[in-house]
Design a protein around this motif. Structure first.
Motif, PDB file in Angstrom:
ATOM      1  N   VAL A 212       0.813  -0.846  -0.037  1.00  0.00           N
ATOM      2  CA  VAL A 212      -0.072   0.203   0.183  1.00  0.00           C
ATOM      3  C   VAL A 212       0.538   0.807   0.361  1.00  0.00           C
ATOM      4  CG1 VAL A 212      -1.839   1.136   1.714  1.00  0.00           C
ATOM      5  CG2 VAL A 212      -2.248  -1.148   1.150  1.00  0.00           C
ATOM      6  N   GLY A 213       0.616   2.056  -0.717  1.00  0.00           N
ATOM      7  CA  GLY A 213       0.982   3.717  -0.654  1.00  0.00           C
ATOM      8  C   GLY A 213       2.337   3.580  -1.420  1.00  0.00           C
ATOM      9  N   ALA A 214       3.193   4.557  -1.912  1.00  0.00           N
ATOM     10  CA  ALA A 214       3.839   5.101  -3.023  1.00  0.00           C
ATOM     11  C   ALA A 214       5.373   4.042  -1.801  1.00  0.00           C
ATOM     12  CB  ALA A 214       4.300   6.325  -3.546  1.00  0.00           C
ATOM     13  N   CYS A 215       5.150   4.283  -0.371  1.00  0.00           N
ATOM     14  CA  CYS A 215       6.748   3.617  -0.013  1.00  0.00           C
ATOM     15  C   CYS A 215       6.257   2.275  -0.473  1.00  0.00           C
ATOM     16  CB  CYS A 215       6.152   4.099   1.604  1.00  0.00           C
ATOM     17  SG  CYS A 215       6.696   5.933   2.121  1.00  0.00           S
ATOM     18  N   GLY A 216       4.758   1.587  -0.204  1.00  0.00           N
ATOM     19  CA  GLY A 216       4.978  -0.331   0.261  1.00  0.00           C
ATOM     20  C   GLY A 216       5.250  -0.171  -1.527  1.00  0.00           C
ATOM     21  N   CYS A 217       5.052  -0.146  -2.909  1.00  0.00           N
ATOM     22  CA  CYS A 217       5.301   0.032  -3.678  1.00  0.00           C
ATOM     23  C   CYS A 217       6.778   0.319  -4.446  1.00  0.00           C
ATOM     24  CB  CYS A 217       4.426   0.583  -4.556  1.00  0.00           C
ATOM     25  SG  CYS A 217       2.434   0.398  -4.550  1.00  0.00           S
ATOM     26  N   SER A 218       7.087   1.587  -3.711  1.00  0.00           N
ATOM     27  CA  SER A 218       9.005   1.366  -3.933  1.00  0.00           C
ATOM     28  C   SER A 218       9.344   2.071  -3.565  1.00  0.00           C
ATOM     29  CB  SER A 218       8.903   1.761  -5.525  1.00  0.00           C
ATOM     30  OG  SER A 218       8.278   3.970  -5.275  1.00  0.00           O
ATOM     31  N   GLY A 244      -0.245   5.568  -4.324  1.00  0.00           N
ATOM     32  CA  GLY A 244      -1.014   7.189  -3.485  1.00  0.00           C
ATOM     33  C   GLY A 244      -0.223   7.379  -2.528  1.00  0.00           C
ATOM     34  N   CYS A 245      -0.483   8.729  -1.866  1.00  0.00           N
ATOM     35  CA  CYS A 245       0.986   9.136  -0.962  1.00  0.00           C
ATOM     36  C   CYS A 245      -0.091  10.010  -0.420  1.00  0.00           C
ATOM     37  CB  CYS A 245       1.598   9.453  -1.263  1.00  0.00           C
ATOM     38  SG  CYS A 245       3.318  10.525  -0.511  1.00  0.00           S
ATOM     39  N   PRO A 246      -0.887   9.554   0.611  1.00  0.00           N
ATOM     40  CA  PRO A 246      -1.290   8.034   1.122  1.00  0.00           C
ATOM     41  C   PRO A 246      -3.052   7.641  -0.783  1.00  0.00           C
ATOM     42  CG  PRO A 246      -2.861   9.703   2.190  1.00  0.00           C
ATOM     43  CD  PRO A 246      -1.797  10.233   1.391  1.00  0.00           C
ATOM     44  N   PRO A 247      -3.095   6.264  -0.957  1.00  0.00           N
ATOM     45  CA  PRO A 247      -4.387   6.103  -0.899  1.00  0.00           C
ATOM     46  C   PRO A 247      -5.449   6.784  -0.338  1.00  0.00           C
ATOM     47  CG  PRO A 247      -3.015   4.137  -0.578  1.00  0.00           C
ATOM     48  CD  PRO A 247      -2.156   5.209   0.043  1.00  0.00           C
TER      49      PRO A 247
END
Length: 273
Positions: A212-218, A244-247
């Motif tokens: 979840v989120g930009a941090c979790g994705c990349s 998303g940041c955040p979704p």
């Protein structure tokens, strides 16, 4: 004052967002979209230079005039929209939730003003199919691997009367031993790496992992930091991603339902083999 607010709230009643308005809705997320007809080399280069996370790339002449947008790295800062309108605009519909990692990447041919790859099909908006798919309960264990808590605030909103995630038969559980899905937020910090692996091992199979989120994705804006082990897929096998940041809560619902739908499709295919 508080009593007046309570009276107004009770008179207004509870308004739950209909399913059809949830799926694909990204209002408030600031995620960018691109209008290929308005895309020029100059605007593409401006957007690439303005992007703080390199989510936009490939707009230079040596890149064969192709533009790439990776939603997994996008933090929704809106800088591309500020410097490169009208080619860049806020997305009104966002089907790129609950997809695989390559499904978060879109590409355009600047010279032909066309999108090269449509990474993800629009989510189905048929309530009957969703309710049929969720005829059984889905238990989710949310795991904070190093988040700033922005994603947690949006996830918490899923349980309020406005979004009411439990109407779909989806519940958050305290123990990973009771979970079907692991919802992981934040980049995985080094001091959380062992806890993340242990939590994953505690979830019984078959299980789903959603980043979840930009941090979790990349890794987001923390990618490459000395205290960060990497995005979620650096440690765990990820089945679906929600950028998303955040979704927003609507993006989270879309992603969770889509991830479950894909898992059901894979299980049905394996039964037919």
């Amino acid at each position: 004052m508080i009593s007046n607010m309570l009276r107004r709230s009770l008179r207004g009643g509870i308004q739950v967002i209909p399913v059809e308005q949830l799926l694909g809705n990204c209002s408030g997320s600031r995620m960018p979209d691109v209008d290929p007809a308005a895309l020029t080399q100059t605007l593409a280069e401006k957007a690439v230079l303005a992007c703080p996370t390199s989510a936009l790339s490939g707009a230079s002449p040596v890149a064969e005039r192709h533009l790439t947008l990776d939603y997994g790295e996008c933090i929704g800062c809106g800088r591309c929209i500020e410097v490169a309108a009208p080619a860049f605009l806020e997305a009104k519909n966002f089907p790129y939730c609950g997809v695989r990692r390559d499904g978060l990447v879109r590409r355009w041919d600047i010279s032909a003003n066309t999108e090269l790859i449509s990474a993800a099909a629009s989510p189905e908006r048929v309530k009957r199919q969703i309710r049929s798919m969720l005829g059984r309960a889905l238990n989710i264990r949310q795991l904070d691997a190093g988040s700033c808590n922005g994603c947690e605030a949006e996830i918490t909103a899923l349980t309020n009367p406005h979004y009411d995630l439990e109407r779909f038969g989806i519940h958050f559980v305290a123990s990973p031993k009771h979970a079907d899905m692991l919802l992981v937020t934040g980049p995985v910090t080094r001091n959380m790496a062992n806890a993340v692996r242990a939590t994953f091992e505690a979830v019984p199979a078959p299980k789903l992992v959603v980043a979840v989120g930009a941090c979790g994705c990349s890794g987001g804006i923390f990618a490459g930091a000395s205290a960060v082990a990497g995005p979620v897929d650096a440690l765990l096998p990820v089945d679906a991603y929600i950028p998303g940041c955040p979704p927003t809560p609507a993006m989270l619902v879309t992603g969770i339902l889509k991830a479950l739908r894909q898992a059901d499709g894979m299980r049905s295919s394996s039964k037919n083999l």
